[in-house]
Design an enzyme around this catalytic site. Structure first.
Site, PDB file in Angstrom:
ATOM      1  N   SER A   6       0.836  -1.203   0.000  1.00 47.42           N
ATOM      2  CA  SER A   6       0.000   0.000   0.000  1.00 47.42           C
ATOM      3  C   SER A   6       0.867   1.248   0.000  1.00 47.42           C
ATOM      4  O   SER A   6       1.672   1.464   0.914  1.00 47.42           O
ATOM      5  CB  SER A   6      -0.909   0.012   1.230  1.00 47.42           C
ATOM      6  OG  SER A   6      -1.527   1.273   1.326  1.00 47.42           O
ATOM      7  N   HIS A  31      -1.492  -1.100  -4.125  1.00 43.14           N
ATOM      8  CA  HIS A  31      -2.752  -0.690  -3.495  1.00 43.14           C
ATOM      9  C   HIS A  31      -2.717   0.817  -3.242  1.00 43.14           C
ATOM     10  O   HIS A  31      -1.771   1.334  -2.649  1.00 43.14           O
ATOM     11  CB  HIS A  31      -2.909  -1.458  -2.177  1.00 43.14           C
ATOM     12  CG  HIS A  31      -4.209  -1.248  -1.485  1.00 43.14           C
ATOM     13  ND1 HIS A  31      -5.364  -1.901  -1.864  1.00 43.14           N
ATOM     14  CD2 HIS A  31      -4.558  -0.461  -0.435  1.00 43.14           C
ATOM     15  CE1 HIS A  31      -6.358  -1.537  -1.062  1.00 43.14           C
ATOM     16  NE2 HIS A  31      -5.894  -0.653  -0.189  1.00 43.14           N
ATOM     17  N   ASP A  33      -4.707   3.925  -1.611  1.00 41.28           N
ATOM     18  CA  ASP A  33      -5.751   4.298  -0.659  1.00 41.28           C
ATOM     19  C   ASP A  33      -6.188   5.730  -0.867  1.00 41.28           C
ATOM     20  O   ASP A  33      -5.411   6.659  -0.663  1.00 41.28           O
ATOM     21  CB  ASP A  33      -5.208   4.144   0.775  1.00 41.28           C
ATOM     22  CG  ASP A  33      -5.138   2.693   1.185  1.00 41.28           C
ATOM     23  OD1 ASP A  33      -6.177   2.013   1.090  1.00 41.28           O
ATOM     24  OD2 ASP A  33      -4.055   2.245   1.591  1.00 41.28           O
ATOM     25  N   MET A  35      -8.534   8.649   0.397  1.00 44.27           N
ATOM     26  CA  MET A  35      -9.295   9.077   1.575  1.00 44.27           C
ATOM     27  C   MET A  35      -9.757  10.509   1.396  1.00 44.27           C
ATOM     28  O   MET A  35      -8.970  11.364   1.002  1.00 44.27           O
ATOM     29  CB  MET A  35      -8.413   8.984   2.814  1.00 44.27           C
ATOM     30  CG  MET A  35      -7.852   7.601   3.034  1.00 44.27           C
ATOM     31  SD  MET A  35      -6.799   7.572   4.480  1.00 44.27           S
ATOM     32  CE  MET A  35      -6.367   5.834   4.515  1.00 44.27           C
ATOM     33  N   HIS A  64      -8.535   1.806  -3.764  1.00 44.26           N
ATOM     34  CA  HIS A  64      -9.475   1.605  -2.658  1.00 44.26           C
ATOM     35  C   HIS A  64     -10.064   2.958  -2.266  1.00 44.26           C
ATOM     36  O   HIS A  64      -9.370   3.795  -1.686  1.00 44.26           O
ATOM     37  CB  HIS A  64      -8.699   0.965  -1.484  1.00 44.26           C
ATOM     38  CG  HIS A  64      -9.491   0.777  -0.242  1.00 44.26           C
ATOM     39  ND1 HIS A  64      -8.912   0.495   0.978  1.00 44.26           N
ATOM     40  CD2 HIS A  64     -10.831   0.811  -0.020  1.00 44.26           C
ATOM     41  CE1 HIS A  64      -9.851   0.375   1.896  1.00 44.26           C
ATOM     42  NE2 HIS A  64     -11.024   0.575   1.316  1.00 44.26           N
ATOM     43  N   MET A  66     -12.036   5.153  -0.097  1.00 49.72           N
ATOM     44  CA  MET A  66     -12.666   5.400   1.204  1.00 49.72           C
ATOM     45  C   MET A  66     -13.261   6.804   1.134  1.00 49.72           C
ATOM     46  O   MET A  66     -12.725   7.757   1.683  1.00 49.72           O
ATOM     47  CB  MET A  66     -11.617   5.283   2.316  1.00 49.72           C
ATOM     48  CG  MET A  66     -11.184   3.846   2.556  1.00 49.72           C
ATOM     49  SD  MET A  66      -9.584   3.738   3.364  1.00 49.72           S
ATOM     50  CE  MET A  66      -8.532   3.838   1.935  1.00 49.72           C
ATOM     51  N   MET A 135     -12.058  -5.556   5.428  1.00 45.71           N
ATOM     52  CA  MET A 135     -11.168  -4.661   6.180  1.00 45.71           C
ATOM     53  C   MET A 135     -10.834  -5.298   7.527  1.00 45.71           C
ATOM     54  O   MET A 135     -11.728  -5.721   8.259  1.00 45.71           O
ATOM     55  CB  MET A 135     -11.824  -3.291   6.409  1.00 45.71           C
ATOM     56  CG  MET A 135     -11.961  -2.408   5.178  1.00 45.71           C
ATOM     57  SD  MET A 135     -10.409  -2.059   4.319  1.00 45.71           S
ATOM     58  CE  MET A 135      -9.433  -1.244   5.591  1.00 45.71           C
ATOM     59  N   ASP A 173      -7.018  -6.170   4.290  1.00 48.90           N
ATOM     60  CA  ASP A 173      -6.342  -4.868   4.309  1.00 48.90           C
ATOM     61  C   ASP A 173      -6.385  -4.294   5.730  1.00 48.90           C
ATOM     62  O   ASP A 173      -7.461  -4.058   6.269  1.00 48.90           O
ATOM     63  CB  ASP A 173      -7.077  -3.932   3.324  1.00 48.90           C
ATOM     64  CG  ASP A 173      -6.465  -2.553   3.225  1.00 48.90           C
ATOM     65  OD1 ASP A 173      -5.369  -2.329   3.760  1.00 48.90           O
ATOM     66  OD2 ASP A 173      -7.110  -1.687   2.587  1.00 48.90           O
TER      67      ASP A 173
END
Ligand code: DX5
Ligand code: ZN
Length: 222
Positions: A6, A31, A33, A35, A64, A66, A135, A173
Site C-alpha cells: 500500500s 494498493h 488508498d 481518503m 481503494h 474510502m 477490512m 487490508d
C-alpha cells in the site's frame, strides 16, 4: 496469491521512486488508498498522483476508495489508470449503481466491508464483483493492529464463493504482516494488502517474496 503493497505507507515526497521500488520488488499489485476526509478522518491523495505514477509500471493499480461520494471520482481514477476500483458497502442503496458504473468504465469491480459491518451486507452483490475486501482495521490510517475478530468473515466469504461457484478474490487490508497474512490465508484470503510491514522494509523485494511464500504454503483449499 497476490501481494499488494500500500502506497499509503511509502514516502509521500517520492511517490514515483516508491512505485518503482514496488515494481522492482516484483509486487503483484499496488494498493492505492484514497481518503476524502469525510468517509474516513484522513486525506491521502487523488487521481493526479495515480496519473503521474501510471507510466512507471504495468502492475495492477488497486484503487481503494474510502470516500463518501465515489461517484464523482470514478471517471477521473479510471482515466488516471486504475485497473480495479473498490467502493464500500456502507454506502448502502448507492452500491448497485456504483458497481455498475465501475464496470461500465472498463475497470474491475471491488466491494469493501468495514470491521463493524456484517459480511451479510455484501452477500447480495457477490455475483457482481471481482473482489471482496474484508477490512481488518477501521480504515483511515496505516500502522494499526490487525483485528482478529474479522477472520470468520473471511471464512464466510470463502464458503459463499465455493457454494455459489463464484470467482471473486478475497482481499484483506489493515495490520497485515507475515503472521497475520498467514492467518488470513488459512481462513481463505488470496489477496494481501500491506503497508507498514512491507514499505517499512529496506529490502522490499525480500519482504514481498517472504509474504508470498508464507501465504502460498498456507492457502485454504478452494
Ligand atoms: C487503511 C488502508 C490500508 C492501509 C494499510 O485505512 O485501507 O490500505 O494502507 O496499512 P497497514 O498495512 O500499515 O495497516
Ligand atoms: Zn486500503
Amino acid at each position: 496469491m497476490i501481494i499488494a503493497p500500500s502506497l499509503l505507507a511509502s514516502d509521500f515526497g517520492r511517490f514515483a521512486r516508491e512505485t518503482e521500488r514496488a515494481h522492482k520488488a516484483k509486487a503483484d499489485w499496488l494498493h492505492l488508498d484514497i481518503m476524502d476526509g469525510h468517509f474516513v478522518p484522513n486525506i491521502s491523495f487523488g487521481p493526479e498522483v495515480v496519473r503521474v505514477i501510471r507510466p512507471i509500471t504495468k502492475m495492477t493499480f488497486d484503487v481503494h476508495l474510502m470516500c463518501s461520494k465515489p461517484e464523482i471520482l470514478l471517471e477521473s481514477f479510471a482515466r488516471a489508470g486504475a485497473d480495479l476500483m473498490t467502493v464500500h458497502v456502507e454506502l448502502g442503496d448507492r452500491v448497485t449503481q456504483l458497481l455498475w458504473k465501475i464496470r461500465s468504465l472498463g475497470v474491475k469491480v471491488g466491494l469493501a466491508v468495514n470491521p463493524p459491518t456484517a459480511i451479510a451486507n455484501a452477500q447480495p452483490y457477490l455475483d457482481q464483483i471481482d473482489l471482496l475486501l474484508v477490512m481488518t482495521v477501521n480504515p483511515g490510517f496505516g500502522g494499526q493492529p490487525f483485528i482478529h475478530e474479522m477472520l470468520p468473515k473471511i471464512q464466510q466469504a470463502a464458503d459463499w464463493r465455493r457454494e455459489r461457484n463464484l470467482n471473486y478474490r478475497i482481499e484483506v487490508d489493515g495490520g497485515i504482516n507475515q503472521q497475520t497474512a498467514v492467518e488470513c490465508a488459512k481462513a481463505g484470503a488470496d489477496t494481501f494488502v500491506s503497508g507498514t510491514a512491507l514499505f517499512g522494509h529496506r529490502q522490499l523485494g525480500r519482504a514481498v517474496k517472504k509474504m508470498r511464500d508464507a501465504v502460498s504454503a498456507n492457502a485454504r483449499e478452494r
